[in-house]
Design a protein around this motif. Structure first.
Motif, short mmCIF file in Angstrom:
data_model
loop_
_atom_site.label_atom_id
_atom_site.label_comp_id
_atom_site.label_asym_id
_atom_site.label_seq_id
_atom_site.Cartn_x
_atom_site.Cartn_y
_atom_site.Cartn_z
N ASP A 115 -10.75 4.42 0.82
CA ASP A 115 -10.05 4.72 -0.43
C ASP A 115 -9.38 3.42 -0.88
OD1 ASP A 115 -8.23 5.39 -2.42
OD2 ASP A 115 -7.65 7.29 -1.49
N PRO A 116 -10.03 2.68 -1.79
CA PRO A 116 -9.48 1.35 -2.12
C PRO A 116 -8.15 1.42 -2.86
CG PRO A 116 -11.48 1.80 -3.41
CD PRO A 116 -11.30 2.94 -2.47
N VAL A 117 -7.90 2.47 -3.64
CA VAL A 117 -6.62 2.56 -4.36
C VAL A 117 -5.49 2.87 -3.38
CG1 VAL A 117 -5.33 3.75 -6.16
CG2 VAL A 117 -7.75 3.25 -6.50
N ASN A 118 -5.76 3.74 -2.43
CA ASN A 118 -4.74 4.08 -1.43
C ASN A 118 -4.68 3.05 -0.30
OD1 ASN A 118 -2.67 6.02 -0.77
ND2 ASN A 118 -3.91 6.58 1.02
N ARG A 119 -5.61 2.11 -0.29
CA ARG A 119 -5.73 1.16 0.81
C ARG A 119 -5.73 1.88 2.16
NH1 ARG A 119 -2.70 -4.53 -0.08
NH2 ARG A 119 -1.17 -3.57 1.26
N ARG A 195 -4.72 13.28 5.73
CA ARG A 195 -3.98 12.88 4.54
C ARG A 195 -3.55 11.41 4.61
NH1 ARG A 195 0.70 17.13 3.32
NH2 ARG A 195 1.45 16.40 5.33
N GLY A 196 -3.69 10.74 3.50
CA GLY A 196 -3.32 9.33 3.48
C GLY A 196 -1.92 9.09 2.94
N LEU A 197 -0.93 9.79 3.48
CA LEU A 197 0.44 9.65 2.97
C LEU A 197 1.18 8.54 3.70
CD1 LEU A 197 1.50 13.40 2.69
CD2 LEU A 197 0.40 11.94 0.97
N ARG A 198 1.83 7.68 2.95
CA ARG A 198 2.66 6.65 3.56
C ARG A 198 4.09 7.11 3.78
NH1 ARG A 198 -1.44 3.86 1.76
NH2 ARG A 198 -1.90 1.82 2.67
N LYS A 199 4.52 8.07 3.00
CA LYS A 199 5.85 8.64 3.19
C LYS A 199 5.73 10.13 3.34
CE LYS A 199 9.14 5.47 1.04
NZ LYS A 199 9.52 4.98 -0.30
N LYS A 226 -4.36 2.71 7.70
CA LYS A 226 -3.91 1.78 6.65
C LYS A 226 -4.85 0.58 6.64
CE LYS A 226 1.06 2.14 7.45
NZ LYS A 226 2.24 1.42 7.93
N PRO A 229 -5.21 -6.31 2.80
CA PRO A 229 -6.13 -7.23 2.13
C PRO A 229 -6.74 -8.22 3.13
CG PRO A 229 -3.84 -7.59 1.38
CD PRO A 229 -3.81 -6.44 2.33
#
Lengths: 478, 478
Positions: A115-119, A195-199, A226, A229
Motif C-alpha cells: 500500500d504505497p499511500v499507507n507505506r 489493519r495498517g493503523l499507525r495509531k 511499515k 523510503p
C-alpha cells in the motif's frame, strides 16, 4: 531407511486416527509430505543437528492453516511452525522423538500487497524478506530490517529479528503494524488483523504478544509491515581505533554530528577483521597493520544528490574533525558495498578457522567496552586456546562473541564457559543472553535460569489460555 | 461539606481496619491526603466531570509505592493510578462512589538519569515530559513525543501516547526500552526492569504488556526511554489544497522527496484553520481566502547548517516542484513556531465556538480521504447544526474530528452520532475508535463493543493472573 518403514514405525508410536488421510485429501500432494526424502530439508537446523518430523504439513492459505491446526490439536498432535528455517536456536526444528509435526509456512503466500499511500505491506508468513523488498522497491519503498539470512516474514515477526540497521529503524517490533494469526486454543481460531493503523490505543496489543515469543502463543499467518523510503545515497568508512572505548566515543560523536543520516555502526575486533580479509578472494587489507579494533560506519539518505545534499562530503567533513581524536588510528572511505563485504564475511571466515563457539548477547551501550574487556578475560581464563573474533552492532549494544577453540576442547569446558559468560552478561552487566537469536530448545535452559518468577507466571497464564496442552512449538516460556 | 464529615461518611461505607493510620504513619503528611480541599485537584478529569477519592496516596519511591499497593490490596481497597491527570478518557479519575483511592505518582521522582552514551533515560513515573526534555537537552538529546499536554512519564507509558511527530519517531511503544512496575497480584510485587537494552529477545516482553494498557495490569514506576539527538534546524510550510485527496498525494510526494527529514504532516479543515486564526490575538490569516483544506508540513534535522546542509532551501526547492500540482492552491513558508502556533490553537479555538463533540479516531492513510468524506456526510445527516472542524496527524492517519453543535442539541442525538461514527470508522474503514486517547470509563462501552472475543479472553487471563479481584484502576479489558 525407506520412507514406508519410517512412516509405519512412527505411526505405531502415535496413532493419528486417519489424520494423515484427511490432511492428504484436503491439502493434496504439495500440502503433505510423509516421504523421508521430502521431509529431510524440514528436519535440519542451521546450527544444532537434525530432528525427525512425523510429517510436514504445508497449507497454502490462512484458511487451510487454521483447519490444519484444528486437525492437529484435535488429534492430540504436537507441532513446530517453520518458516525459512534460518533461525539459529533450533526453535523451528522438530524434536528427535519422531512424534512432532512440522507446520511449514513455505506455501503460505496468499497475500503480498504493498500500500504505497499507507507505506505498508500486508505479507503472508511464507514470503521472504527479499520478496517483500523486491515488491516494495517498485514503489520506492523498503522494509529496512537488514540481516545476514533471508528469513520468512512469519519467522521474522515471531522472533523479532534485529540486524545491522536497528540503530536507525528499530527491529521488527517497531516496524510491525499488525499481526494476524491462528491459535491452538480455541483450536484453529483466527485472531488479530491485517489493519495498517499507525495509531490505535484500544487496549491489549495482540501484535505485541505474537512478536518475539517464537510462536509459543500462536502461528503468525500475516504481518502488516511499515515500509520506509529507499535510500538514494550511501557513504561509508572503516575506522581503525585502539580500543572499544574509543569506538564508543566515536559513536556518540557520529550520532551527534550526523543525526538522522546514521544508518549503521558496526564494530569488529582486529582478529575478526583479519579473518574476514584473509577469507575473501581478491580483497586486500584495508589497513597496513591490523588494528586492535575497527568500526564500519555508514550514513544514508532517501534524499537524492540532485536536491543539493551530498552525503559523502558531509561524512568526509566529519571524519576530518575526528582524525586528531586520541586512539583514532586510521580511516578509509570506500564504496559501501566493499566495506560491507568484509563485515558480512566475518561469520563464515571465523567458522572456517576451526571449532566455533558463538554467543549472541547485548548490553547497554554505555557498558559495552567494560563488558568486552571482562568477557575476553573470562574466555581466556576458561579456554586457553580460544581466539576471540567478536563483532557486532555497537549502535544497539548487540555483540556476536564468536570464538574459535582448539578441536580437542571438551564439551564440558564449552558448557562451563557458556554458563559463566551468560552469567556475566546478565548478572554483572544487566544485559541479555540472547540479543537477536531468540529462545529455542538450544538455550531454553538459560531462559529458565535468567527469567524472573513473575514473568514466567505471566507466560504460564498465557500458555494456559492459548495452548493449555502444550501442542504448539518446542519452546515453553513458563 | 467539611473534610471531617466527608472522611467519616466514607469511612462508614468502607472500613479500612486502620489503613489510613498505617499509611499516614509511614508516608507522612505529604504522602496521604484525606482533607477534601487537598483531595479536590485529584478528583477532577479533563473532560468528563469529577469523582470522589476515598483518599489520595502519594508515595515518593518505588519501595513506598509497592508497600502502598500491598496495603491497599490487603485492605480490599480499589484504586486508580494518576499521573499528571492530563488524559481525556477519565481513566485516572476515581469513580463517584467515594470508595476508590487515588494512587498518585506525582511525588514518585526518585530517578531521572540520562545516559548520554546509551542515548537513554531512566525516569520515575512522576516526572513530566518537559522535565525529561530539559534534562536531556543538556546532552543534546530529546524524547521526541510531541503532545499538546505535558503528561507524566508513567501516564505516557501506560497510555502509549502519540502526538504530532509520530510520523518520524513513532509513539511511546517504539521509544520505551524497559518498564519497571508494581503488581496488584502478588500484591506489591515489583516486576520488569530499567535496563537500557535495544536488543533483547528472551521471550515475553513485559514492557509491551504494560505499555498502552492503561494501568490495568500493573502500576508503572519507571520507564527507560530512548532519546534522540535534538534538531538543530527546522523548516515548515502551510499549504492550501482543495481536498483531503490532494493532501494525501502531497504527503506521498513529500516523503518520497524529503525522506528522513520529514518530521510532521498535519492536516486541518478550512473551518479549523479559520477558527484558530480568529482565536489568536495578532495573527493574520495565512491565505487571502480560507481554503477547503490545509496542511502544515515540517522538516527538521539534527545536522547543523555548518555542515553544508540547508534544510529551508531544500524544502523551498521541493515546494517549487509541487506548485503546479492540480488542486494545490497556495503555499506559505514561515517560521515553524508561527505555523505551529496556529495548529496548536485549533483545539481551544473550536471549544470557544460552542458545545464541543470530539472524536479521536484513526484509519489507514490510504483510506483517510474517503473516511473524511463519509464522516462529514454522516455528521451532517445526524446533527444538522454541526460545524466540522477536523484536524489531525495525516502522516499517521490519526484524526481529531472536533465538531461544534448548537447548544440545544440533545444528549441522545450526540450518543447516537458517536455510536454511528465509531461504527463507520471501525466496521466500514477498518480503523480505530481511539487513536491516541486510549480507553477509560468514558469509552469502555465502545471497547466492549468493538473488541473481538479472543482478545478479551486473553485480557481476561491476564486480569485473572495480575489483578484477580479487580482492585486496579477503573478500566477492564476483558
Amino acid at each position: 531407511m525407506n520412507s514406508e518403514t519410517h512412516h509405519s514405525s512412527v505411526a505405531a508410536q502415535a496413532p493419528d486416527h486417519g489424520l494423515i488421510d484427511r490432511l492428504a485429501s484436503r491439502l493434496g500432494v504439495q500440502g503433505l509430505l510423509t516421504d523421508a526424502g521430502d521431509k529431510a530439508p524440514f528436519e535440519a537446523s542451521a546450527r544444532h543437528g537434525r530432528g525427525i518430523a512425523r510429517a510436514v504439513v504445508r497449507p497454502a492459505s490462512a484458511e487451510e492453516l487454521a483447519w490444519v491446526v484444528q486437525e492437529l490439536v484435535g488429534a492430540d498432535a504436537s507441532f513446530v511452525v517453520q518458516g525459512a528455517a534460518t533461525g539459529l536456536v533450533g526453535a523451528a526444528t522438530p524434536s528427535g522423538s519422531g512424534t512432532q509435526w512440522v507446520l511449514s509456512t513455505q506455501r503460505l503466500r496468499d497475500r503480498l500487497e504493498i500500500d504505497p499511500v499507507n507505506r505498508s505491506a500486508v505479507v503472508a508468513a511464507g514470503y521472504r524478506l527479499s520478496d517483500v523488498n523486491r515488491a516494495a522497491a517498485e514503489h520506492g519503498l523498503t522494509f529496512p530490517i537488514d540481516l545476514g539470512a533471508d528469513p520468512s516474514i512469519g519467522g521474522m515477526a515471531a522472533t523479532n529479528t534485529g540486524g545491522s540497521r536497528l540503530i536507525r529503524y528499530g527491529g521488527v517490533r517497531e516496524n510491525v503494524l499488525a499481526i494476524a494469526g491462528v491459535l491452538a486454543n480455541p483450536p484453529g481460531a483466527r485472531v488479530g488483523s491485517t489493519r495498517g493503523l499507525r495509531k490505535n490505543n484500544t487496549g491489549l496489543d495482540w501484535t505485541q504478544l505474537m512478536t518475539g515469543t517464537f510462536g509459543a502463543f500462536g502461528v503468525v499467518t500475516h504481518a502488516t509491515l511499515k515500509l520506509h523510503p529507499v535510500q538514494r545515497q550511501t557513504a561509508a568508512a572503516l575506522v581503525a581505533v585502539d580500543s572499544a572505548e574509543v569506538a564508543m566515543e566515536l559513536l556518540c560523536s557520529f550520532e551527534d554530528a550526523l543525526g538522522e543520516f546514521v544508518s549503521a555502526f558496526e564494530g569488529m575486533s582486529g582478529s575478526a577483521l583479519t579473518a574476514a580479509v584473509e577469507h575473501l578472494p581478491g580483497v586486500s587489507a584495508p589497513f597496513p597493520v591490523a588494528p586492535p579494533y575497527a568500526v564500519l560506519l555508514e550514513v544514508s539518505s532517501a534524499v537524492s544528490k540532485a536536491s543539493g545534499l551530498d552525503l559523502e562530503s558531509i561524512l568526509m567533513g566529519w571524519l576530518e574533525t575526528q582524525i586528531e581524536r586520541p586512539g583514532m588510528l586510521d580511516a578509509v572511505v570506500d564504496k559501501p558495498e566493499r566495506l560491507w563485504r568484509i563485515r558480512h564475511a566475518i561469520s563464515e571466515s571465523v567458522q572456517a578457522l576451526g571449532k566455533l563457539v558463538a554467543f549472541d548477547v547485548s548490553v547497554s551501550r554505555s557498558r559495552f567496552a567494560a563488558f568486552r574487556a571482562r568477557s575476553v578475560e573470562l574466555i581466556a581464563a576458561e579456554v586457553a586456546s580460544a581466539l576471540v573474533c567478536d563483532f557486532g552492532h555497537l549502535g544497539d549494544g548487540g555483540v556476536h562473541l564468536n570464538i574459535v577453540v582448539a578441536p580437542e576442547t571438551s564439551a564440558d569446558a564449552i558448557v562451563r564457559l557458556r554458563s559463566k559468560l551468560y552469567q556475566v552478561v546478565v548478572e554483572e552487566f544487566d544485559g541479555s543472553f540472547s540479543a537477536e537469536h531468540g529462545v529455542g530448545p538450544y538455550n531454553q535452559a538459560f531462559y529458565r535460569c535468567f527469567t524472573d518468577q513473575p514473568t514466567r507466571a505471566l507466560a504460564g497464564a498465557l500458555h494456559a489460555q492459548l495452548d493449555p496442552q502444550g501442542r504448539l512449538g518446542n519452546v515453553r516460556l513458563d
